[in-house]
Design a protein around this motif. Structure first.
Motif, PDB file in Angstrom:
ATOM      1  N   GLN A 198      -4.408   1.074   4.599  1.00 39.61           N
ATOM      2  CA  GLN A 198      -5.113   2.201   3.967  1.00 39.61           C
ATOM      3  C   GLN A 198      -4.384   3.507   4.257  1.00 39.61           C
ATOM      4  O   GLN A 198      -4.174   4.337   3.379  1.00 39.61           O
ATOM      5  CB  GLN A 198      -6.557   2.295   4.480  1.00 39.61           C
ATOM      6  CG  GLN A 198      -7.360   3.454   3.866  1.00 39.61           C
ATOM      7  CD  GLN A 198      -7.649   3.247   2.376  1.00 39.61           C
ATOM      8  OE1 GLN A 198      -8.206   2.229   1.978  1.00 39.61           O
ATOM      9  NE2 GLN A 198      -7.238   4.195   1.542  1.00 39.61           N
ATOM     10  N   GLU A 199      -3.982   3.664   5.519  1.00 44.25           N
ATOM     11  CA  GLU A 199      -3.296   4.919   5.850  1.00 44.25           C
ATOM     12  C   GLU A 199      -1.886   4.957   5.252  1.00 44.25           C
ATOM     13  O   GLU A 199      -1.369   6.036   4.962  1.00 44.25           O
ATOM     14  CB  GLU A 199      -3.235   5.117   7.370  1.00 44.25           C
ATOM     15  CG  GLU A 199      -3.030   6.580   7.718  1.00 44.25           C
ATOM     16  CD  GLU A 199      -3.123   6.845   9.201  1.00 44.25           C
ATOM     17  OE1 GLU A 199      -4.067   7.544   9.592  1.00 44.25           O
ATOM     18  OE2 GLU A 199      -2.263   6.368   9.957  1.00 44.25           O
ATOM     19  N   ASP A 243      -2.737   6.488   1.902  1.00 36.92           N
ATOM     20  CA  ASP A 243      -3.183   7.892   1.960  1.00 36.92           C
ATOM     21  C   ASP A 243      -2.064   8.820   2.442  1.00 36.92           C
ATOM     22  O   ASP A 243      -1.836   9.890   1.885  1.00 36.92           O
ATOM     23  CB  ASP A 243      -4.373   8.034   2.919  1.00 36.92           C
ATOM     24  CG  ASP A 243      -5.593   7.251   2.444  1.00 36.92           C
ATOM     25  OD1 ASP A 243      -5.711   7.005   1.218  1.00 36.92           O
ATOM     26  OD2 ASP A 243      -6.424   6.865   3.300  1.00 36.92           O
ATOM     27  N   ALA A 257       0.829  -1.202   0.000  1.00 32.87           N
ATOM     28  CA  ALA A 257       0.000   0.000   0.000  1.00 32.87           C
ATOM     29  C   ALA A 257       0.866   1.255   0.000  1.00 32.87           C
ATOM     30  O   ALA A 257       0.558   2.244  -0.679  1.00 32.87           O
ATOM     31  CB  ALA A 257      -0.942  -0.002   1.202  1.00 32.87           C
ATOM     32  N   LYS A 293      -8.159  -4.210   3.628  1.00 34.14           N
ATOM     33  CA  LYS A 293      -8.744  -3.584   2.451  1.00 34.14           C
ATOM     34  C   LYS A 293      -8.152  -2.181   2.257  1.00 34.14           C
ATOM     35  O   LYS A 293      -8.024  -1.421   3.223  1.00 34.14           O
ATOM     36  CB  LYS A 293     -10.258  -3.477   2.630  1.00 34.14           C
ATOM     37  CG  LYS A 293     -10.981  -3.003   1.377  1.00 34.14           C
ATOM     38  CD  LYS A 293     -12.491  -3.049   1.612  1.00 34.14           C
ATOM     39  CE  LYS A 293     -13.245  -2.566   0.396  1.00 34.14           C
ATOM     40  NZ  LYS A 293     -14.692  -2.602   0.611  1.00 34.14           N
ATOM     41  N   VAL A 294      -7.796  -1.882   1.016  1.00 34.14           N
ATOM     42  CA  VAL A 294      -7.267  -0.550   0.691  1.00 34.14           C
ATOM     43  C   VAL A 294      -8.037  -0.008  -0.508  1.00 34.14           C
ATOM     44  O   VAL A 294      -8.105  -0.656  -1.556  1.00 34.14           O
ATOM     45  CB  VAL A 294      -5.753  -0.609   0.352  1.00 34.14           C
ATOM     46  CG1 VAL A 294      -5.244   0.772  -0.084  1.00 34.14           C
ATOM     47  CG2 VAL A 294      -4.949  -1.111   1.554  1.00 34.14           C
TER      48      VAL A 294
END
Lengths: 304, 386
Positions: free
Chosen positions: B153-154, B157, B20, B187-188
């Motif tokens: 996810q972070e 981002d 990610a 989940k991303v």
């Protein structure tokens, strides 16, 4: 007689530093430089500038990178995009610069301690990759900026501040190191060979791949003084009497002993040898076909 | 400016934090990566080296981490957004050229997926013990930006934020992940390219001959940028330098340069700090954490609340610069801070300094290799509430 009559006359009383033919290639606002009287580094810079004058390349395509030390100061005096980096990392820095903007013609100037001591790992790997860099190594056999300590190039028996009883630490044969790692162009001159050195710079600028030029240069302040070799002029005389030009010599035979013969010349010249970039592009084109999107020559910069 | 679509893998994915982070970098416009393999960070460059040839990016595996960081700075001076990735031992080796990046004011990102140390330590197991190294690791005085994501996810981002901050302040941004976040898969969601804001390099519009690389006017703190190869013929150096980029070996020159390098971060702290705050109003105890530890602390906070303790939460997203003002004010209103982190007490020192004796500060240390037993955090919270 007629040729003499046509020669330009120089009004010595009114000539300005900016009038010098190499002034456009030098940051004249930084003169005078920091190098000692009779140091050989200025000669190397002069020869490079003379080659650039001859080649007449677009200055914006040229970048200069240096590490740390006396020769590391070259980047600060050349009138191009010029980077004075960390000790030993000039080749690594230059690799990033070249890879991200492949249209740049990147030349490195640094010393023997910087490039072959602390930077030795980067040196051998860039040569292995045949990375498209021109590396000019000024070898004065010592760490001069810090006061004349033993270097990986100090000849056996020579005295340095950290080998006060004479050096017993086996030095590098740098042309052999470069050649055996894969450099496509390897040459050596002394700072006395200004015409040949200039020609070599000219030729090497028009070659590709890892091009290595070693220039043996006097450090009369430290190396010559400690070893009682006289002044810069005495060293020039020594170079004159003891350097021998052997183009194409097997680099195994060009190591340098204390006050022994210095073998000079062009030892390796393989203009067809492919570079890292060429290998990368060819390979990706073969295996990825139309999916391959090469980085643009002006760098991975997008401003839409 | 919006993201280059070539780098954005829009959609819902099931990714680990390392992947990610790599996707975040590519979406942010990163097109040059130099790296050296090291667990547990290697997946970041594995992902990028696979995708880069299809988007005009270049990855090179360098001979060591010193070379990787140096190459990143060289590449960044062409205007190319550049990054390197490592873990503790490599982070140590990168400190030399991190200093150069600070001195030359180079926008770039350095990812450190932290593992247990010192030395080779626990290569495959988690840690957060490089947080003070992130703050102070290279020699000399400087200010830096360091951020710590809590999830895949972070990681995506925040990476875009990391690149953008590095452009705004011309400073390397340290992306301080930990092995847990790097290797956890969740989940991303990757948005559309036109939903991703990119800060472009602040290129000078001066003409060659009028431009000096470190000239700042009208109280500005961040100089304009010229790319190598555009004809500006500029000089830059790791030596203390003046506005021309020329060495300036004077005390006055040193004052001027070091002050500006620190001011450009210190005077913009309010724009740089990022943290989450929850139920701190009326709290007796505030748990301050970051990265994976903020998620472990969650269970402890709920348990402590069940025991009747009024617990507030601060999760640092940007760890350096530190939200000094906010912590100082909060300390006047609460009984104590509890600071769990996977080290023997690093960021807690900064909390204690900012609290300035107005409340207690309790460290909940862990040497690395795993995460905290939430009970140790519950105990500390209950203790701090007394």
């Amino acid at each position: 007689m007629s040729a003499q009559a046509e020669a330009p006359t120089i009004d010595m009383d009114n000539v300005q530093p900016e009038d010098h033919p190499i002034a456009p290639f030098i940051r004249m606002d930084r003169m005078p430089h920091i190098w000692c009287p009779t140091c050989g580094i200025g000669t190397v810079v002069k020869c490079y500038a003379a080659a650039m004058e001859k080649l007449d390349l677009d200055p914006k395509t040229i970048a200069i990178v240096s590490g740390i030390g006396c020769t590391g100061r070259v980047a600060g005096y050349m009138n191009y995009d010029a980077f004075h980096t960390t000790h030993g990392r000039a080749i690594a820095f230059a690799t990033g610069l070249k890879m991200a903007r492949t249209e740049l013609n990147v030349t490195l100037f640094s010393g023997d301690g910087d490039l072959s001591g602390i930077g030795g790992n980067h040196f051998i790997h860039a040569a292995r990759r045949n990375m498209d860099l021109l590396v000019v190594l000024v070898n004065n056999f010592t760490y001069a900026m810090t006061g004349g300590q033993n270097a990986p190039t100090t000849p056996l028996k020579a005295i340095s501040s950290t080998m006060p009883f004479g050096n017993f630490d086996q030095p590098f044969n740098l042309p052999h190191l470069a050649a055996s790692c894969g450099a496509s162009y390897v040459a050596r001159w002394t700072s006395l060979h200004i015409r040949r050195m200039t020609k070599t710079f000219e030729e090497a600028m028009q070659r590709k791949g890892f091009r290595f030029i070693e220039v043996i240069a006097p450090c009369s302040t430290l190396y010559a003084r400690r070893n009682k070799l006289g002044t810069g002029l005495n060293l020039m005389q020594f170079y004159h009497d003891n350097s021998e030009i052997r183009h194409g010599e097997d680099t195994r035979n060009v190591d340098i002993g204390f006050q022994e013969k210095i073998i000079c010349g062009k030892f390796v010249d393989e203009p067809e040898k492919t570079t890292y970039h060429e290998n990368m592009h060819t390979h990706y084109e073969q295996v990825l076909g139309d999916k391959y999107v090469p980085m643009p020559p002006e760098g991975g910069w997008r401003d839409e | 400016m919006k993201a280059d679509p070539l780098g954005v893998l829009t959609g819902a994915h099931y990714l680990d934090g390392d992947f990610a982070a790599g996707e975040g970098a590519m979406a942010a416009g990163c097109r040059f990566v130099a790296g050296y393999p090291i667990t547990p960070s290697t997946e970041v460059v594995e992902r990028m080296s696979r995708r880069f040839p299809m988007m005009g990016g270049t990855f090179i595996q360098m001979e060591d981490e010193m070379a990787s960081m140096a190459a990143v700075i060289g590449a960044a001076f062409t205007g190319t957004k550049s990054m390197t990735v490592t873990s503790g031992p490599g982070f140590s080796l990168m400190m030399e050229n991190l200093g150069l990046a600070v001195m030359m004011e180079t926008p770039c990102v350095l990812v450190n997926v932290q593992r247990g140390g010192p030395s080779t330590g626990l290569p495959t197991m988690t840690g957060q013990s490089d947080m003070m190294q992130a703050r102070w690791g290279s020699h000399g005085d400087y200010e830096i930006i360091a951020m710590s994501p809590k999830s895949p996810q972070e990681s995506f981002d925040l990476m875009i934020d990391a690149f953008n901050l590095s452009e705004i302040y011309r400073v390397p941004v340290l992306f301080m992940m930990d092995e847990c976040v790097g290797h956890m898969t969740e989940k991303v969601i990757i948005p559309e390219p036109d939903e991703i804001d990119i800060v472009p390099r602040k290129l000078t519009d001066k003409k060659p001959g009028e431009f000096w690389p470190y000239e700042v006017n009208n109280g500005e703190l961040v100089p304009e940028f010229a790319r190598a190869g555009d004809g500006y013929r500029f000089h830059t150096t790791g030596l203390t330098h003046d506005y021309r980029g020329y060495p300036d070996m004077t005390v006055e020159g040193q004052w001027k340069l070091v002050t500006r390098l620190m001011d450009k971060i210190n005077k913009n702290v309010d724009d740089i700090i990022r943290f989450e705050e929850e139920e701190t109003d009326g709290a007796d105890v505030v748990v301050l954490s970051y990265g994976i530890t903020s998620r472990v602390a969650r269970l402890a906070i709920e348990k402590a609340r069940e025991k009747g303790v009024k617990v507030g939460v601060i999760r640092l997203i940007v760890v350096w610069p530190f939200p000094e003002k906010q912590i100082r004010e909060m300390a006047k209103k609460i009984k104590g801070f509890v600071v769990p982190e996977i080290n023997m007490g690093q960021v807690v020192l900064e909390v204690e300094r900012c609290a300035a004796g107005n409340c207690t500060t309790t460290s909940v240390p862990h040497p690395g290799g795993g995460v905290h037993d939430p009970e140790t955090i519950v105990e500390a919270i209950v203790g701090a509430a007394k």
